[in-house]
Enzyme design. Sequence first.
Site, PDB file in Angstrom:
ATOM      1  N   HIS A 306       0.850  -1.186   0.000  1.00  0.00           N
ATOM      2  CA  HIS A 306       0.000   0.000   0.000  1.00  0.00           C
ATOM      3  C   HIS A 306       0.883   1.233   0.000  1.00  0.00           C
ATOM      4  CE1 HIS A 306      -3.162   2.798   1.118  1.00  0.00           C
ATOM      5  NE2 HIS A 306      -3.999   1.868   0.719  1.00  0.00           N
ATOM      6  N   ASP A 363      -7.929  -5.396   0.135  1.00  0.00           N
ATOM      7  CA  ASP A 363      -8.439  -6.316  -0.881  1.00  0.00           C
ATOM      8  C   ASP A 363      -8.063  -7.767  -0.642  1.00  0.00           C
ATOM      9  OD1 ASP A 363      -9.695  -4.376  -2.498  1.00  0.00           O
ATOM     10  OD2 ASP A 363      -7.732  -3.716  -3.175  1.00  0.00           O
TER      11      ASP A 363
HETATM   12  N1  ACO Z   1       4.027  -7.787  -4.734  1.00  0.00           N
HETATM   13  C1  ACO Z   1       5.355  -7.798  -4.975  1.00  0.00           C
HETATM   14  N2  ACO Z   1       6.134  -6.695  -4.859  1.00  0.00           N
HETATM   15  C2  ACO Z   1       5.536  -5.552  -4.499  1.00  0.00           C
HETATM   16  C3  ACO Z   1       4.149  -5.483  -4.232  1.00  0.00           C
HETATM   17  C4  ACO Z   1       3.388  -6.659  -4.365  1.00  0.00           C
HETATM   18  N3  ACO Z   1       2.087  -6.639  -4.122  1.00  0.00           N
HETATM   19  N4  ACO Z   1       3.817  -4.213  -3.896  1.00  0.00           N
HETATM   20  C5  ACO Z   1       4.958  -3.513  -3.958  1.00  0.00           C
HETATM   21  N5  ACO Z   1       5.985  -4.312  -4.309  1.00  0.00           N
HETATM   22  C6  ACO Z   1       7.408  -3.928  -4.417  1.00  0.00           C
HETATM   23  C7  ACO Z   1       7.654  -3.085  -5.659  1.00  0.00           C
HETATM   24  O1  ACO Z   1       7.982  -3.884  -6.776  1.00  0.00           O
HETATM   25  C8  ACO Z   1       8.801  -2.213  -5.185  1.00  0.00           C
HETATM   26  O2  ACO Z   1       9.969  -2.996  -5.201  1.00  0.00           O
HETATM   27  P1  ACO Z   1      11.427  -2.309  -5.493  1.00  0.00           P
HETATM   28  O3  ACO Z   1      11.627  -1.343  -4.365  1.00  0.00           O
HETATM   29  O4  ACO Z   1      12.369  -3.456  -5.499  1.00  0.00           O
HETATM   30  O5  ACO Z   1      11.289  -1.631  -6.824  1.00  0.00           O
HETATM   31  C9  ACO Z   1       8.470  -1.945  -3.732  1.00  0.00           C
HETATM   32  O6  ACO Z   1       7.684  -3.064  -3.311  1.00  0.00           O
HETATM   33  C10 ACO Z   1       7.685  -0.647  -3.498  1.00  0.00           C
HETATM   34  O7  ACO Z   1       6.492  -0.724  -4.238  1.00  0.00           O
HETATM   35  P2  ACO Z   1       5.894   0.445  -5.129  1.00  0.00           P
HETATM   36  O8  ACO Z   1       5.305  -0.164  -6.365  1.00  0.00           O
HETATM   37  O9  ACO Z   1       6.892   1.536  -5.293  1.00  0.00           O
HETATM   38  O10 ACO Z   1       4.752   0.947  -4.186  1.00  0.00           O
HETATM   39  P3  ACO Z   1       3.592   1.948  -4.589  1.00  0.00           P
HETATM   40  O11 ACO Z   1       3.289   2.729  -3.375  1.00  0.00           O
HETATM   41  O12 ACO Z   1       3.916   2.701  -5.842  1.00  0.00           O
HETATM   42  O13 ACO Z   1       2.379   0.966  -4.962  1.00  0.00           O
HETATM   43  C11 ACO Z   1       0.595  -0.552  -4.681  1.00  0.00           C
HETATM   44  C12 ACO Z   1       1.432   0.569  -4.047  1.00  0.00           C
HETATM   45  C13 ACO Z   1       0.084  -0.090  -6.080  1.00  0.00           C
HETATM   46  C14 ACO Z   1      -0.610  -0.827  -3.818  1.00  0.00           C
HETATM   47  C15 ACO Z   1       1.486  -1.808  -4.822  1.00  0.00           C
HETATM   48  O14 ACO Z   1       1.887  -2.253  -3.544  1.00  0.00           O
HETATM   49  C16 ACO Z   1       0.784  -2.928  -5.567  1.00  0.00           C
HETATM   50  O15 ACO Z   1       0.827  -2.943  -6.798  1.00  0.00           O
HETATM   51  N6  ACO Z   1       0.119  -3.879  -4.843  1.00  0.00           N
HETATM   52  C17 ACO Z   1      -0.614  -4.941  -5.478  1.00  0.00           C
HETATM   53  C18 ACO Z   1      -1.939  -4.413  -6.010  1.00  0.00           C
HETATM   54  C19 ACO Z   1      -2.919  -4.141  -4.893  1.00  0.00           C
HETATM   55  O16 ACO Z   1      -3.125  -4.957  -4.006  1.00  0.00           O
HETATM   56  N7  ACO Z   1      -3.581  -2.972  -4.978  1.00  0.00           N
HETATM   57  C20 ACO Z   1      -4.599  -2.556  -4.001  1.00  0.00           C
HETATM   58  C21 ACO Z   1      -4.088  -1.402  -3.182  1.00  0.00           C
HETATM   59  S1  ACO Z   1      -5.252  -0.949  -1.947  1.00  0.00           S
HETATM   60  C22 ACO Z   1      -6.460  -0.155  -2.807  1.00  0.00           C
HETATM   61  O17 ACO Z   1      -6.242   0.493  -3.786  1.00  0.00           O
HETATM   62  C23 ACO Z   1      -7.777  -0.277  -2.324  1.00  0.00           C
END
Ligand code: ACO
Length: 429
Positions: A306, A363
Amino acid sequence: MSETAKLTLDGKEYELPIIESSVGDKGIDISGLRAETGYITADSGYGNTGSCQSKITFIDGEKGILRYRGYPIEEIAKNSSFIEAAYLVIFGKLCTQEERDDFAKLLEQNAALPQPMLKHFDGYGSDGQPMAILSAMVNSLTAYDPSVMHPKDESDVTYAAANLMSSVRTIAAASYKASIGEPIMPPRYDMKYVENFLHMMFSKPYHEYVPEPEVAVALNMFLALHADHEQNCSTSTVRMVASSQANMYASCAAGITALWGPLHGGANVAVVQMLQEIQEEGLDPEKFMDLVKDKKSGRKLMGFGHRVYKNFDPRAKILKGACFDMLEKLNVSDPLLDVALKLEEVALKDDYFVERKLYPNVDFYSGIILRAIGIPLDMFTVMFAIGRMPGWIANWKEVHDDPKARIYRPRQIYTGEVERHWVPRSERS
Ligand code: ACO
């Protein structure tokens, strides 16, 4: 003297005012920066940008705190129906019995869609995407309620809020019925909000669906937990559209489309698809983790991570407990819950997730509750949209009520060609 931040640029020092908060992050006011210095700020994905001042929802992502209008989400989940939570989010206070009754009356008056609007459903194919139908139909509400274009006073805004809250539920159920080729069920006037939705979803002519009380309780909680979440992608979209003085229905329709994506509200579908894949193909959860950790795979552990929560998402904690309660009370089991529990266990011990502070988000468990209620997968994000409607309305209202509101118009750092000159087509290589 109030606090300021100091910035040194090109050897010159600038003082930037501090914007105080009641609790949580304070802001540095950079609104005069470009005029004074010629610089703008850059913040990809707005991770460090306060786009507005708001009194609606407070989140402390480090501590896992979520409050609507100051009330902790745990107290709301325990005590509130969805409509009471919605009233709190939209109007900023817990409703008295009289206010509750007045609002319920408005919801009731607006539960049925204008008759001509029902014809729209005939125009969508049976495999029409429910989120596409929902956003289009919510936008269409404007055509049947011209007063929303220029609300004269607070009562017009309250009417529009109730119309939208009530209609979104009817539209959602009607689009489901249209998609499965069953007759659209009209709302009933003797049912509460959630029960009425379940009736419109699952009743058939001559066959009334009566929900188990546990189902209505769980759905009320699901919706209340989704009611607002400050400046997420869809809510910021609503505020962006509202800032152009677009009407409430049009602004919230834009919120629905922003919610649709799999990185936002669409994640509740993606989580269940992922759990199904693991279960049906008998994948080993530990091996699946290797896949999501491998950036080249393009896979993510859906329902984890998140932007704001770097500890746990309090909604996920509540929903996990509600999942167990509900399945036990309904005496059903869902193999996907076992897969989810195993994935969570593995992830929470894995350095990749620990270092990046990735925890289950709202979720991760919500889909299991929706499945137990009987909501089909392609309606999951629609359910999120019904739940988030109070937050979108409250944020629209905050922009609308702010005499100092300006149109949202970010700037950019241009990295394209500096200047080129037109070449006739015959001379192009
Ligand atoms: N699985 C694997 N790796 C992940 C995940 C995940 N679910 N989420 C983040 N990471 C990793 C990224 O690849 C990144 O790695 P790095 O530092 O090696 O590049 C690091 O963790 C930081 O993640 P970001 O993508 O920079 O985080 P951001 O804040 O931009 O994205 C998000 C947040 C979109 C929720 C992301 O965690 C994600 O895609 N999660 C899965 C989708 C999801 O569950 N979305 C629902 C969110 S809640 C809502 O909207 C109601």
